[in-house]
Write an enzyme that holds these catalytic residues in place. Structure first.
Site, mmCIF file in Angstrom:
data_model
loop_
_atom_site.group_PDB
_atom_site.id
_atom_site.type_symbol
_atom_site.label_atom_id
_atom_site.label_comp_id
_atom_site.label_asym_id
_atom_site.label_seq_id
_atom_site.Cartn_x
_atom_site.Cartn_y
_atom_site.Cartn_z
ATOM 1 N N GLU A 188 0.860 -1.185 0.000
ATOM 2 C CA GLU A 188 0.000 0.000 0.000
ATOM 3 C C GLU A 188 0.893 1.230 0.000
ATOM 4 O OE1 GLU A 188 -3.145 0.572 2.889
ATOM 5 O OE2 GLU A 188 -3.115 -1.579 3.316
ATOM 6 N N ASP A 220 -6.002 8.686 9.924
ATOM 7 C CA ASP A 220 -4.636 8.331 10.307
ATOM 8 C C ASP A 220 -4.213 8.959 11.620
ATOM 9 O OD1 ASP A 220 -3.924 6.723 8.034
ATOM 10 O OD2 ASP A 220 -3.975 8.558 6.845
#
Length: 267
Positions: free
Chosen positions: A47, A58
């Site tokens: 990724e 995040d």
């Protein structure tokens, strides 16, 4: 049309280990050597983060990595150029592992949706994971992505209702991505016996209501957690812990060495 690398990989009967890496982190020039190191040391899917100034899913480590990537010159156009070089073996061994871009909708909209999909496919991208793309509103995007052979992955969380798990499973092209806990990346909420039991119950519920494979990420930091997730799911994703291991690198060669060292420790 050539079969998608992710589609081909998911046909194999194996547990997957997925690496999340933020391009050009922590130093410019690190991306291609790191991709080579991850591939050589057993990353099944890589990724690549799309740097963005407001990454709502995040935690601090990936937020900081995104800011570093932006300072080091990473744009979406530049990222696709790096993927193209990786596929061609321009600056590293040819990268044959599937590459999934993980990011948010705003940069794609700014780039131009159709242009982005076409350019991503041409560069050698295999799939997309967009946390802020609601499955219920993704029909047009899904059709366009699938028409050119790009996998699209949707997220499942511990609070996702059963009916929506089934919807997400039906829409995700090859597999779904389960958040281990309802938190941001790098969370410590995955620690402790109570957390282990809750994750097991949650993933067993996902298994009962999905037909496709699913992987698990958020808070997976070491081999023990990877092996535990392999018992419950079809794959594990490690990102924050990898970035933390790379943070002190002074140059691309050292970054690649540390990436390989850390990835071997997970196997």
């Amino acid at each position: 049309m050539q079969i998608n690398r992710i589609t081909s990989l998911l046909r194999q009967d194996k547990k997957l280990l997925l690496a999340y890496y933020m391009p050009e982190y922590p130093v410019p020039g690190a991306t291609l050597p790191v991709l080579e190191a991850l591939q050589d040391n057993g990353a099944d899917i890589i990724e690549l983060g799309i740097p963005f100034s407001d990454p709502v899913g995040d935690g601090p480590v990936i937020q900081d990595a995104a800011q570093t990537a932006i300072r080091n010159g990473v744009t979406l156009k530049n990222l696709l150029q790096l993927v193209g070089k990786a596929r061609a073996g321009d600056g590293c061994k040819p990268i044959t592992a599937p590459i999934l871009l993980m990011g948010y909708c705003n940069p794609l909209i700014a780039y131009g949706g159709d242009c982005f999909l076409t350019d991503a496919k041409a560069a050698g991208v295999d799939g997309l994971l967009l946390p802020d793309l609601p499955p219920e509103e993704a029909a047009d995007f899904l059709e366009r992505a699938r028409s050119i052979g790009l996998t699209v992955v949707f997220l499942i969380s511990p609070v996702t209702p059963t009916e929506r798990i089934e919807l997400i499973d039906s829409l995700s092209t090859d597999f779904s991505y389960c958040l281990a806990v309802n938190a941001t990346t790098g969370t410590a909420k995955l620690e402790g016996s109570a957390a282990d039991a809750a994750v097991a119950d949650y993933l067993e519920r996902v298994r009962r209501h999905t037909r496709k494979k699913f992987v698990v990420g958020f808070g997976i930091r070491d081999r023990a957690k990877v092996e535990r997730m392999w018992q419950l799911a079809d794959g594990a994703v490690v990102g924050t812990a990898l970035l933390q291991h790379l943070a002190g690198a002074a140059n691309p060669a050292e970054t690649a060495y540390l990436a390989g060292e850390f990835w071997r420790s997970l196997r």
